[in-house]
Motif scaffolding. Sequence first.
Motif, PDB file in Angstrom:
ATOM      1  N   ARG A 102       0.857  -1.176   0.000  1.00 15.66           N
ATOM      2  CA  ARG A 102       0.000   0.000   0.000  1.00 15.66           C
ATOM      3  C   ARG A 102       0.894   1.226   0.000  1.00 15.66           C
ATOM      4  N   HIS A 103       0.356   2.357  -0.485  1.00 20.95           N
ATOM      5  CA  HIS A 103       1.100   3.613  -0.387  1.00 20.95           C
ATOM      6  C   HIS A 103       1.246   3.942   1.099  1.00 20.95           C
ATOM      7  N   PHE A 104       2.401   4.477   1.492  1.00 23.54           N
ATOM      8  CA  PHE A 104       2.627   4.662   2.932  1.00 23.54           C
ATOM      9  C   PHE A 104       1.604   5.604   3.576  1.00 23.54           C
ATOM     10  N   ILE A 105       1.091   6.580   2.796  1.00 28.92           N
ATOM     11  CA  ILE A 105       0.056   7.468   3.359  1.00 28.92           C
ATOM     12  C   ILE A 105      -1.203   6.666   3.661  1.00 28.92           C
ATOM     13  N   ARG A 106      -1.512   5.726   2.776  1.00 33.86           N
ATOM     14  CA  ARG A 106      -2.709   4.887   2.963  1.00 33.86           C
ATOM     15  C   ARG A 106      -2.583   4.034   4.226  1.00 33.86           C
ATOM     16  N   PHE A 132      -1.583  22.169  -2.825  1.00 31.19           N
ATOM     17  CA  PHE A 132      -2.908  22.684  -3.174  1.00 31.19           C
ATOM     18  C   PHE A 132      -3.962  21.598  -2.964  1.00 31.19           C
ATOM     19  N   GLU A 133      -3.530  20.377  -2.817  1.00 28.40           N
ATOM     20  CA  GLU A 133      -4.446  19.261  -2.562  1.00 28.40           C
ATOM     21  C   GLU A 133      -3.804  18.375  -1.510  1.00 28.40           C
ATOM     22  N   PHE A 134      -4.489  18.176  -0.401  1.00 23.06           N
ATOM     23  CA  PHE A 134      -3.889  17.374   0.675  1.00 23.06           C
ATOM     24  C   PHE A 134      -4.973  16.739   1.533  1.00 23.06           C
ATOM     25  N   ASN A 135      -4.554  15.837   2.396  1.00 26.31           N
ATOM     26  CA  ASN A 135      -5.511  15.130   3.249  1.00 26.31           C
ATOM     27  C   ASN A 135      -5.695  15.841   4.576  1.00 26.31           C
ATOM     28  N   GLN A 136      -6.955  15.936   4.995  1.00 30.75           N
ATOM     29  CA  GLN A 136      -7.261  16.547   6.283  1.00 30.75           C
ATOM     30  C   GLN A 136      -7.997  15.522   7.146  1.00 30.75           C
ATOM     31  N   VAL A 137      -7.791  15.623   8.449  1.00 30.12           N
ATOM     32  CA  VAL A 137      -8.491  14.765   9.409  1.00 30.12           C
ATOM     33  C   VAL A 137      -9.460  15.647  10.172  1.00 30.12           C
ATOM     34  N   ASP A 138     -10.730  15.286  10.162  1.00 39.45           N
ATOM     35  CA  ASP A 138     -11.747  16.091  10.816  1.00 39.45           C
ATOM     36  C   ASP A 138     -12.540  15.228  11.775  1.00 39.45           C
ATOM     37  N   PHE A 169      -7.255  18.981  11.120  1.00 38.33           N
ATOM     38  CA  PHE A 169      -5.835  19.254  10.925  1.00 38.33           C
ATOM     39  C   PHE A 169      -5.309  18.530   9.697  1.00 38.33           C
ATOM     40  N   GLY A 170      -4.263  19.094   9.120  1.00 40.32           N
ATOM     41  CA  GLY A 170      -3.620  18.486   7.959  1.00 40.32           C
ATOM     42  C   GLY A 170      -2.944  17.193   8.391  1.00 40.32           C
ATOM     43  N   LEU A 171      -3.110  16.144   7.589  1.00 37.75           N
ATOM     44  CA  LEU A 171      -2.522  14.857   7.952  1.00 37.75           C
ATOM     45  C   LEU A 171      -1.008  14.852   7.716  1.00 37.75           C
ATOM     46  N   GLY A 172      -0.599  15.511   6.632  1.00 38.17           N
ATOM     47  CA  GLY A 172       0.799  15.462   6.212  1.00 38.17           C
ATOM     48  C   GLY A 172       1.781  15.818   7.311  1.00 38.17           C
ATOM     49  N   ARG A 173       1.529  16.974   7.946  1.00 42.16           N
ATOM     50  CA  ARG A 173       2.475  17.431   8.958  1.00 42.16           C
ATOM     51  C   ARG A 173       2.578  16.476  10.138  1.00 42.16           C
ATOM     52  N   ILE A 174       1.477  15.731  10.393  1.00 45.57           N
ATOM     53  CA  ILE A 174       1.523  14.772  11.502  1.00 45.57           C
ATOM     54  C   ILE A 174       2.442  13.612  11.129  1.00 45.57           C
ATOM     55  N   LEU A 175       2.462  13.270   9.827  1.00 49.01           N
ATOM     56  CA  LEU A 175       3.188  12.078   9.393  1.00 49.01           C
ATOM     57  C   LEU A 175       4.669  12.321   9.108  1.00 49.01           C
ATOM     58  N   LEU A 176       5.019  13.557   8.719  1.00 48.59           N
ATOM     59  CA  LEU A 176       6.402  13.819   8.280  1.00 48.59           C
ATOM     60  C   LEU A 176       7.482  13.295   9.230  1.00 48.59           C
ATOM     61  N   PRO A 177       7.391  13.615  10.539  1.00 54.35           N
ATOM     62  CA  PRO A 177       8.491  13.169  11.411  1.00 54.35           C
ATOM     63  C   PRO A 177       8.663  11.643  11.420  1.00 54.35           C
ATOM     64  N   TYR A 178       7.541  10.913  11.373  1.00 54.86           N
ATOM     65  CA  TYR A 178       7.638   9.460  11.413  1.00 54.86           C
ATOM     66  C   TYR A 178       8.466   8.935  10.245  1.00 54.86           C
ATOM     67  N   TYR A 179       8.269   9.542   9.074  1.00 55.30           N
ATOM     68  CA  TYR A 179       8.983   9.060   7.879  1.00 55.30           C
ATOM     69  C   TYR A 179      10.288   9.802   7.634  1.00 55.30           C
ATOM     70  N   ASN A 180      10.713  10.610   8.610  1.00 54.08           N
ATOM     71  CA  ASN A 180      11.915  11.429   8.445  1.00 54.08           C
ATOM     72  C   ASN A 180      11.869  12.288   7.195  1.00 54.08           C
ATOM     73  N   ARG A 182       8.783   1.527  -2.583  1.00 52.65           N
ATOM     74  CA  ARG A 182       9.193   0.135  -2.366  1.00 52.65           C
ATOM     75  C   ARG A 182       9.951  -0.030  -1.052  1.00 52.65           C
ATOM     76  N   ASN A 183      10.661   1.026  -0.634  1.00 54.34           N
ATOM     77  CA  ASN A 183      11.606   0.840   0.467  1.00 54.34           C
ATOM     78  C   ASN A 183      11.311   1.594   1.751  1.00 54.34           C
ATOM     79  N   ILE A 184      10.353   2.545   1.727  1.00 55.84           N
ATOM     80  CA  ILE A 184      10.089   3.326   2.942  1.00 55.84           C
ATOM     81  C   ILE A 184       9.530   2.397   4.031  1.00 55.84           C
ATOM     82  N   LYS A 185       9.890   2.723   5.290  1.00 54.39           N
ATOM     83  CA  LYS A 185       9.451   1.820   6.373  1.00 54.39           C
ATOM     84  C   LYS A 185       7.925   1.833   6.487  1.00 54.39           C
ATOM     85  N   CYS A 186       7.364   0.794   7.013  1.00 59.31           N
ATOM     86  CA  CYS A 186       5.908   0.736   7.067  1.00 59.31           C
ATOM     87  C   CYS A 186       5.404   1.385   8.346  1.00 59.31           C
TER      88      CYS A 186
END
Lengths: 512, 546
Positions: free
Chosen positions: A244-248, A388-394, A478-489, A505-509
Amino acid sequence: MDIKSLVKTLHPLERKIIPFLTFCKTFYDLVEKSMMKDVEVMRALQWLENKEVLKLSESSTQMVSLDENGEKYADEGLPEIRFLKAIKEEMDVNDVAKKAKIEKEEIGICIGTLKSKAAIQAEGKPLKVKVLPAGEKMVESESLEQKFIISLKTPKPFDELAPEEQFSLENLQKRKKIVKVDTIKTKSYELTELGKKLVKEKDLDVELLEQLTPEMLKNNSWKGKEFRSYDIKINVPKIAAGRRHFIREAIKYVKQIWLEMGFEEMEGNIVQSAFWDLDSLFVPQDHPAREMQDTFYLADGKNIAQAKLPEDIAKKVKEVHEDGSDTGSKGWQYKWSEDVAKEILLRTHTTVLSAHTISKLKESDLPKKYFKVGRVYRNEALDWKHLFEFNQVDGIVVGEEATFSHLLGFLKEFFGKMGYADVRIRPAHFPYTEPSAEIEVLNPVKNEWVELGGCGIFRPEVTKTLIGKEVPVLAWGFGLGRILLPYYNLSDLRDLYKNDLEVLRNIKCWLK
Amino acid sequence: MPTVTLNKKVFEKLVGKSLTIEELKEKIPMLGTDLESVDEKEIHVEIFPNRPDQLSEQGLARAFSSFIGVNKGLKEYKVESSGEKLIVEKSVKDVRPYTACAIVKGINFDDETIKEIIQIQEKLHITYGRKRKKAAIGVYPLEKIKFPITYFAEDPKKVTFQPLESKEELTGLQILSKHPTGRDYAHLLEGLTKFAFFKDADDNILSMPPIINSHDVGKISESTTDVFVECSGFDFVVLKKCLNMIVTALADMGGKIYSLELEYDAKEITPDLSPEVMKIDYDYVNKRLGTNISEKEINDCLEKMGYGVKDKNALVPAYRADILHPIDLVEDIAIAYGYETFTPIIPKISTVGKELEIEKFKDKVSDLLVGLGLLEVETFNLTSETNQNKMMLAEGKPIKLHNALNKEFNVLRYWVLPSLLEVLNTNLNREYPQNIFGIGTVFKSKDTDTGVLEQERLAVTLCSDDADYTKIKQVLDFLMRMIDVEYEIKEVENNSFISGRVGRVSVKGKDVAYIGEVNPEVLGNWALEMPVAAFELNLTELFEKL
């Protein structure tokens, strides 16, 4: 490792090459002497190096070898010598050439070389040649150059040339395609102490099994035999797996957190009217968020496309904007325009789905909790911290008993599960919540407070209008991206949607 | 959001206390403002749009001073009558119908204070004034004006005066094209045959709102001590608030406030700085906050936020424009109580969680494809018409945006396959096979409230030297078997695929997918040098048929 166990680990290719190791020096030697293929020799050497039997090194050498013409002259002799030998007394040049089988283009060189050594005399028209005393001497003894060419049938390192050979080389290099000097990379090896012992080992030919085959299992031929030991530390090629895509992966986890806490997933469209996205949430019509540089509007020819509005709710929303209606509020005190509310846009926040959702609630449905993870849009130029297009958590919590302290409780729980132990809120302003707060979390890697999004309790102007009663609705987004960035470095939001297959293919899960 | 820059020394003087950098760092964000930076000299603060009264140094210091307990409670401002009049002619009604005015006397203007006033004016213009559309402010030296003043509208070709920063006299109309400020704000007067003006009793033009003041009567200098202030616009309530924000700031600079009589149809007197009275519902406060704060403490909180408290009523300062409802008191109480002091609580109210069925289905499909070794990609719904059509040899009608900044992302996609080919195009130097899939929203015109129908679609592309129809059909076949659905494929023509190697897939009579080998011309458009076999499946419609 003792020699006996070492022998057990040897691959057939290694076994094959070992007897040659003592008397060869380089990779090329080994290929030539062992009659094995290049790749086989290379692999065997690398494995042996891994086992500390030898050390490989690479050096570059200048090699002198014969070129196209040189190879011919090595067999036939240099053309000028053949020319000289063919002369009988005084002869016509062309007759000599014909006799010596010298091609036309070589004639000039022959005459030039021989004249410069005073070996011949050449006069007249047509040209006639005659051998001089120096020439007679040359015929008797083989020239240095000729000797050198013949010796070059096996290429020689430049460094090993004798002085007279160097002299010949210089002369021959002036002529076309006789000799060449190339830089050649030579792989050589040196046996280690262990290697020196290993090559003395007589008993290399123990019978060891390689791959276990179905055949062996069927006829039990493996019984009583030993398997070759493998180098179990060996590096293996990366496997190409589906993922799966890591964001998914992360979204799945985010959804799970809300589902576990009893939240229902909301549905709804990306294309919305300004009415639902903004007006129903009590955002005044002259609010800067509506401006062209912030929000994408849909086109209808040259104009902004217009939506149909739900008449009954639109009337209530108009009233609450203009004078607060029956909500106990003064409202924004301006004239509300239906045309502005009809403008169609790409949702600027997933909170629009919360507005739709609560507008469908009946008092008997309460309490309820809802969430959504979905795409939202802002008309912004793309850079490392803006998409301009991103995921939000509400999320919303609807219920008579809901309080500001609960809002904090839910946020702390959620961010704790997302890997942020420290959450704090600061006063903030949003047109549709009161009290409003900004959510900040402590980035565990950088130890800095990071602003992630907004939260608050929906204003009575929103809830009374949409639900029909002033029920507290706790809300956050809140924007999902900023929450995830640190986890994936990662530090650039664009990297989340780059789709670099190497990364996917190689990013950690997602391991939470 | 606008940023205000404060001189730390001046700020401390206004607050009435010297403050360490640490204190400022800790307290300013908790007041409901964003602290940008602070050092020994300057403080940079971002003001939220609901608090335009904090856009001046004076306003922010006033709020901060009471927040930290130096000067708590309602700050009262006296207003005396000036006895002067301003006449509002009916002609302004369709142009810029309202003005609210005041006189402030006894200010020691110097270079700094003049700058400060211009700053407050500009910040209010941008924010609360919505770039002068909703409210425009003018400040004039009183000594040059002869009362009564008249607010009127006239044909702009007939009114001439020398605007600020201009060397010559211009007509109202010329100002819009010849003066830089005129050019900046000309759009606000578009379509008007008459413009609004202020003139004094000697017919000297004071200004042409919302554009510019006159050079003669509209410029404050260091010798000025008394000023005439006006706000003009379309909503009297807004203008009165705006005026209050300015005159209270001027009063904090040492001025005394005087009112004027405005002759509309009925008489109005501005400014009015008497506080608004709002009942305090103590239970409501605790109920919303989930706290148990005592009445006394709630009153104390309100005073810390600059309110007065009298007989269980809050006295709301006249410069506050954001108190619409008792809930607004609740927030201010929470701020004074301290956001950091709330205890997080998870209520023990049970509700049942529920995931959307279509989302579960999408997840299931994705997991099946991952099992086949496919890699999922996440692509944008926004794209370009070129990618959707020209590159694909297709002729669909994507829904267009009205105002996209970026031309590469100005339509909503109607199919997902182009997004996947774009991914393959950006991965030319990565290892093959590149077998990928993506689920995304597609947008089509349809008779809905917004005229748009949104559906979820899956696209799968196999890209390798041996990608072919058999391999892609194996994927589709596996998927259909796993979800226990029977399907049919019939021959079809589709330019994006190779003729004779493309099929239309249907389930229970409904067309749900295209499948085939991608047309080499399309591959060429995307600079792909490997064959691609693909299908695109409408998950929304397939799900409905399950």
